[in-house]
Design a protein around this motif. Structure first.
Motif, short mmCIF file in Angstrom:
data_model
loop_
_atom_site.label_atom_id
_atom_site.label_comp_id
_atom_site.label_asym_id
_atom_site.label_seq_id
_atom_site.Cartn_x
_atom_site.Cartn_y
_atom_site.Cartn_z
N GLY A 30 30.67 34.57 30.35
CA GLY A 30 30.95 34.52 28.93
C GLY A 30 31.30 35.83 28.26
N PHE A 31 31.53 36.88 29.04
CA PHE A 31 31.93 38.16 28.46
C PHE A 31 33.44 38.21 28.27
N GLN A 32 33.88 38.86 27.20
CA GLN A 32 35.26 39.32 27.12
C GLN A 32 35.24 40.62 27.89
N VAL A 33 36.09 40.75 28.89
CA VAL A 33 36.06 41.94 29.73
C VAL A 33 37.30 42.78 29.46
N VAL A 34 37.05 44.07 29.23
CA VAL A 34 38.13 45.02 29.01
C VAL A 34 37.96 46.15 30.02
N LEU A 35 39.01 46.48 30.72
CA LEU A 35 39.02 47.63 31.63
C LEU A 35 39.64 48.80 30.89
N VAL A 36 38.94 49.93 30.87
CA VAL A 36 39.49 51.16 30.31
C VAL A 36 39.77 52.09 31.48
N GLU A 37 41.02 52.44 31.65
CA GLU A 37 41.41 53.39 32.69
C GLU A 37 42.32 54.43 32.06
N PRO A 38 41.78 55.65 31.80
CA PRO A 38 42.57 56.68 31.13
C PRO A 38 43.66 57.28 32.01
N ASP A 39 43.58 57.11 33.31
CA ASP A 39 44.55 57.68 34.23
C ASP A 39 45.40 56.56 34.83
N PRO A 40 46.64 56.39 34.34
CA PRO A 40 47.46 55.28 34.83
C PRO A 40 47.75 55.34 36.33
N THR A 41 47.61 56.50 36.95
CA THR A 41 47.86 56.58 38.39
C THR A 41 46.74 55.89 39.18
N GLN A 42 45.60 55.62 38.53
CA GLN A 42 44.50 54.93 39.19
C GLN A 42 44.71 53.42 39.26
N LEU A 43 45.62 52.91 38.45
CA LEU A 43 45.90 51.48 38.45
C LEU A 43 46.88 51.18 39.57
N GLN A 44 46.48 50.33 40.47
CA GLN A 44 47.33 49.96 41.59
C GLN A 44 48.07 48.68 41.24
N GLY A 45 49.30 48.82 40.75
CA GLY A 45 50.08 47.65 40.38
C GLY A 45 49.68 47.13 39.01
N PRO A 46 50.14 45.92 38.68
CA PRO A 46 49.83 45.36 37.36
C PRO A 46 48.35 45.00 37.25
N PRO A 47 47.84 44.88 36.03
CA PRO A 47 46.44 44.51 35.87
C PRO A 47 46.13 43.20 36.59
N ARG A 48 44.95 43.10 37.14
CA ARG A 48 44.53 41.89 37.83
C ARG A 48 44.27 40.77 36.82
N ALA A 49 44.27 39.56 37.32
CA ALA A 49 44.06 38.40 36.45
C ALA A 49 42.62 38.28 35.96
N HIS A 50 41.71 39.05 36.54
CA HIS A 50 40.29 38.93 36.19
C HIS A 50 39.94 39.90 35.07
N GLY A 51 40.16 39.54 33.89
CA GLY A 51 39.82 40.40 32.76
C GLY A 51 40.73 40.06 31.62
N ASP A 52 40.28 40.34 30.45
CA ASP A 52 41.07 40.00 29.29
C ASP A 52 42.21 40.98 29.06
N ARG A 53 41.94 42.27 29.32
CA ARG A 53 43.01 43.26 29.14
C ARG A 53 42.62 44.59 29.74
N THR A 54 43.63 45.43 29.90
CA THR A 54 43.45 46.79 30.40
C THR A 54 44.01 47.73 29.34
N VAL A 55 43.25 48.77 29.01
CA VAL A 55 43.68 49.76 28.03
C VAL A 55 43.43 51.14 28.60
N SER A 56 44.06 52.15 28.00
CA SER A 56 43.91 53.51 28.49
C SER A 56 42.95 54.34 27.66
N ASP A 57 42.48 53.79 26.54
CA ASP A 57 41.65 54.54 25.61
C ASP A 57 40.45 53.68 25.21
#
Length: 160
Positions: A30-57
């Motif tokens: 039941g959580f809204q899940v947000v991934l924060v990744e400030p370094d775009p080089t750490q993201l391997q490909g597009p965001p995964r389907a498991h999570g509501d969104r990915t942001v850098s800040d």
């Protein structure tokens, strides 16, 4: 009439295997899940389907009093800056993964940034239930169980 609660939000900071498992299980809990990744080089490909969104800040994750923030890597150089930002916000709970037998590097990083000791003490470490977690999946289960216990005022929480 029942008072409607705001949705629970889990902000997983840093793309990692633990963050991936937190997103998978967190959504089911039941959580809204947000991934924060400030370094775009750490993201391997597009965001995964498991999570509501990915942001850098962290501010873009919109943490509020219904938000739990967890840094999923204690080796990243950004930990002090991101934790200082989280502490300045309204997040309900803030934690960082790491071995409970050693002082976390976040303590020195926050001290170096001039964060007062009482604010540093708000950062939970270790996190999760004490079940001897070793793998990212076990860590995610322990953390989520601990957050649920803590949120519900139950003693299962974070005692080590």
């Amino acid at each position: 009439m029942t008072e409607q609660m705001s949705p629970r939000r889990l902000v997983a900071v840093f793309a990692s295997p633990t963050a991936e498992m937190l997103a998978r299980f967190g959504i089911e809990l039941g959580f809204q899940v947000v991934l924060v990744e400030p370094d775009p080089t750490q993201l391997q490909g597009p965001p995964r389907a498991h999570g509501d969104r990915t942001v850098s800040d962290l501010r873009a994750a919109e943490p509020d009093e219904h938000t739990d923030v967890l840094l999923t890597d204690h080796h990243r150089p950004e930990i002090g800056t991101l934790l200082r930002e989280a502490l300045a916000g309204r997040s309900r709970w803030i934690g960082i993964v790491g071995n409970p037998r050693h002082e976390g590097p976040h303590v020195a990083a926050l001290r170096d940034l001039g964060v007062p000791a009482e604010q540093i003490a708000r950062v939970h470490r270790p996190v999760g239930l004490n079940i001897g977690s070793r793998t990212p999946t076990e860590i995610a289960v322990a953390v989520l169980a601990g957050l649920i216990a803590d949120r519900n005022g139950r003693p299962g929480g974070f005692a080590f």
